[in-house]
Design an enzyme around this catalytic site. Structure first.
Site, PDB file in Angstrom:
ATOM      1  N   ASP A  20      -1.810 -18.385   5.217  1.00 48.84           N
ATOM      2  CA  ASP A  20      -2.755 -19.352   4.332  1.00 48.84           C
ATOM      3  C   ASP A  20      -3.147 -20.413   5.586  1.00 48.84           C
ATOM      4  O   ASP A  20      -4.485 -20.443   5.540  1.00 48.84           O
ATOM      5  CB  ASP A  20      -2.191 -20.009   3.378  1.00 48.84           C
ATOM      6  CG  ASP A  20      -0.566 -20.431   3.363  1.00 48.84           C
ATOM      7  OD1 ASP A  20       0.129 -19.901   4.241  1.00 48.84           O
ATOM      8  OD2 ASP A  20      -0.369 -21.475   2.960  1.00 48.84           O
ATOM      9  N   TYR A  73       1.023  -1.268  -0.023  1.00 50.73           N
ATOM     10  CA  TYR A  73       0.207  -0.085  -0.119  1.00 50.73           C
ATOM     11  C   TYR A  73       0.762   1.130   0.059  1.00 50.73           C
ATOM     12  O   TYR A  73       0.319   2.330   0.375  1.00 50.73           O
ATOM     13  CB  TYR A  73      -1.067  -0.031   1.201  1.00 50.73           C
ATOM     14  CG  TYR A  73      -1.933  -1.148   1.377  1.00 50.73           C
ATOM     15  CD1 TYR A  73      -1.510  -2.465   1.211  1.00 50.73           C
ATOM     16  CD2 TYR A  73      -3.277  -0.805   1.162  1.00 50.73           C
ATOM     17  CE1 TYR A  73      -2.566  -3.532   1.127  1.00 50.73           C
ATOM     18  CE2 TYR A  73      -4.272  -1.727   1.127  1.00 50.73           C
ATOM     19  CZ  TYR A  73      -3.566  -3.023   1.206  1.00 50.73           C
ATOM     20  OH  TYR A  73      -4.623  -4.156   0.825  1.00 50.73           O
ATOM     21  N   LYS A 109       3.958 -14.612   5.836  1.00 54.10           N
ATOM     22  CA  LYS A 109       4.488 -15.632   4.826  1.00 54.10           C
ATOM     23  C   LYS A 109       6.023 -15.544   4.858  1.00 54.10           C
ATOM     24  O   LYS A 109       6.477 -15.484   3.612  1.00 54.10           O
ATOM     25  CB  LYS A 109       3.600 -15.140   3.504  1.00 54.10           C
ATOM     26  CG  LYS A 109       3.750 -16.284   2.351  1.00 54.10           C
ATOM     27  CD  LYS A 109       3.043 -17.452   2.639  1.00 54.10           C
ATOM     28  CE  LYS A 109       2.977 -18.521   1.491  1.00 54.10           C
ATOM     29  NZ  LYS A 109       2.240 -19.876   1.657  1.00 54.10           N
ATOM     30  N   ASP A 164     -11.596  -8.833   7.057  1.00 52.83           N
ATOM     31  CA  ASP A 164     -12.946  -9.021   6.460  1.00 52.83           C
ATOM     32  C   ASP A 164     -13.504 -10.382   6.536  1.00 52.83           C
ATOM     33  O   ASP A 164     -14.659 -10.474   6.752  1.00 52.83           O
ATOM     34  CB  ASP A 164     -12.871  -8.554   4.738  1.00 52.83           C
ATOM     35  CG  ASP A 164     -13.152  -6.913   4.893  1.00 52.83           C
ATOM     36  OD1 ASP A 164     -12.909  -6.314   5.716  1.00 52.83           O
ATOM     37  OD2 ASP A 164     -13.567  -6.653   3.520  1.00 52.83           O
ATOM     38  N   ASP A 173      -5.731  -6.527   5.724  1.00 52.92           N
ATOM     39  CA  ASP A 173      -6.874  -6.107   4.787  1.00 52.92           C
ATOM     40  C   ASP A 173      -7.773  -7.356   4.599  1.00 52.92           C
ATOM     41  O   ASP A 173      -8.858  -7.211   4.796  1.00 52.92           O
ATOM     42  CB  ASP A 173      -6.509  -5.517   3.513  1.00 52.92           C
ATOM     43  CG  ASP A 173      -7.594  -4.718   2.738  1.00 52.92           C
ATOM     44  OD1 ASP A 173      -8.624  -4.556   3.381  1.00 52.92           O
ATOM     45  OD2 ASP A 173      -7.113  -4.249   1.587  1.00 52.92           O
TER      46      ASP A 173
END
Lengths: 116, 338
Positions: B206, B126, B173, B234, B230
């Site tokens: 993951d 970002y 990750k 959600d 992000d």
């Protein structure tokens, strides 16, 4: 028979590419750099961690690291050789840089993002 | 009444103004003394100011240090910068705090979910460093810094400690992105050493997604880089009932902006149809930030009671009440309990 790569590439419309500037990634411990015009290039903005730190409002709380993106835009039509001369001049002025990214427009549309 | 707080109100666009009016009705009735200063933000500003985030709005937030924000829409694929991301960047709101807690009345397949996500809000993909590096290759720089990673971990541990939380996991990750996510994880571990009283660990992103949908009760607090944050925030919102009940806070060292994370639902604008709960719960977070615990608890209790009765709830939770009728029912419930 064309390969899949050739088929995929054929779907991409060729666009006219024009060199318009260069993003310089500069490492310094002395805070936000200041630049005079260098050859045909003028500094348009400087960002740190993606946030614009020059010109304009900067939060006094803003966390900054020692790595600045400095966007230089060409003030006239330029070629790759002008970038080479610009890099030489910048280095001679004592700036230590980690990378340079040429900025192109594609059919007149910028191929580069603005800073926040 | 105690101290008066001066708060910037950013109604946003679409359904934002009607949602924020409903939320203001409830907060003003809670006994807290707030002077609201309204400022513009979002698509409606484009014609008037030529930007989604006018300087006047920035200056007002800089003065007041606290804002409550309604939803805004970011145009996709145009040159306009997101007002939300600009706010985070300009005020260095580095901690996005996104609680995900089950609301009893919303029937979900789990008995318990009570997770606080701490999303790093200013770095990662970002950083707005994107280039077309040839006519067929686009590149986005993922920027992770040691100080940026260190301070979100530090913020999370301190928040956890202040709120009686027991366990924090770093989501990453780093097995693949060894430099960037590796740096984020190293900074987290460095901070964790200073907080031996809080259990800490790490989990690959993951696997974390799979574990969240299989057994969300195992998680307490998560610290995440921007992009994973992000997405996973959600995901967590979906686990507890959707974005209609998902609050958020964007916090920096000098400023805090509280906002729902859902969109502005422009097709419903002016119909007073949408559920204002997400902004209201964000307002409750804001009151707690302002140390107005009594008012926050009063609103929370009344809101749960209204939801539980289901007489005056909005369409998304099976009712027919308008936005302002739901808000008024919460106000009536607060007064009835007083």
């Amino acid at each position: 028979m064309p390969t899949f790569t050739e088929v995929a590439k054929a779907t991409k419309k060729k666009r006219e590419i024009k060199l318009v500037g260069v993003d310089m990634y500069i490492i310094t411990e002395k805070g936000t750099p200041k630049f005079d015009d260098i050859g045909a290039f003028k500094c348009e903005f400087i960002s740190n961690r993606g946030t614009k730190v020059w010109p304009g409002f900067v939060s006094p709380d803003l966390l900054q690291v020692n790595w600045y993106r400095c966007r230089f835009m060409a003030t006239k039509d330029v070629q790759d050789a002008d970038i080479n001369a610009f890099l030489d001049a910048l280095t001679k002025k004592g700036w230590w840089w980690s990378a340079a990214q040429k900025l192109w427009t594609y059919d007149g549309e910028p191929g580069f993002s603005k800073a926040y | 009444m105690g101290k008066q707080h001066v708060i910037t109100m950013l109604p946003g666009e679409g359904t934002g103004p009607e949602i924020c009016e409903a939320v203001r009705l409830v907060i003003d009735a809670s006994g807290v003394d707030i002077k609201w200063e309204y400022e513009d933000i979002g698509l409606d500003c484009l014609e008037k100011y030529g930007t989604l985030l006018p300087d006047k709005t920035i200056q007002n937030i800089a003065k007041n240090k606290v804002a409550l924000k309604g939803p805004t829409t970011t145009p996709i694929g145009t040159g306009h910068k997101s007002a939300n991301v600009t706010l985070r960047k300009v005020f260095d709101l580095y901690a996005n705090v996104r609680p995900a807690k089950l609301i009893p009345v919303l029937k979900r397949p789990w008995d318990k979910i009570d997770i606080i996500n701490f999303r790093e809000n200013t770095e990662d993909s970002y950083a707005a460093i994107e280039h077309m590096v040839s006519d067929e290759v686009a590149q986005c720089l993922k920027v992770i810094t040691w100080p940026g990673s260190y301070r979100i971990a530090d913020f999370a541990f301190k928040w956890a400690k202040a709120n009686g939380r027991k366990k924090i996991y770093c989501v990453h990750k780093a097995n693949i992105m060894k430099m960037t996510d590796g740096l984020f994880l190293d900074a987290f571990r460095e901070v964790a050493k200073q907080h031996p009283d809080i259990e800490s660990g790490d989990i690959i992103v993951d696997n974390c997604c799979m574990q969240l949908v299989r057994n969300p009760a195992q998680f307490d607090c998560l610290v995440l880089p921007n992009l994973y944050g992000d997405i996973l925030t959600d995901l967590c919102a979906g686990l507890v009932g959707g974005l209609g009940f998902a609050p958020g806070a964007n916090v920096g060292d000098g400023c805090a902006i509280f906002e729902a994370v859902h969109g502005s639902a422009p097709k419903y604008a002016g119909m007073k149809k949408v559920n204002p709960s997400a902004v209201l719960i964000s307002g409750i977070m804001m009151l707690r930030w302002l140390k107005e615990e009594a008012a926050a608890a009063r609103i929370e209790k009344a809101m749960f009671a209204v939801l539980d009765e289901r007489k005056h709830v909005t369409y998304d939770v099976g009712g027919t009440a308008k936005t302002d009728e739901y808000a008024q029912a919460i106000v009536d419930k607060m007064h009835a309990k007083a």
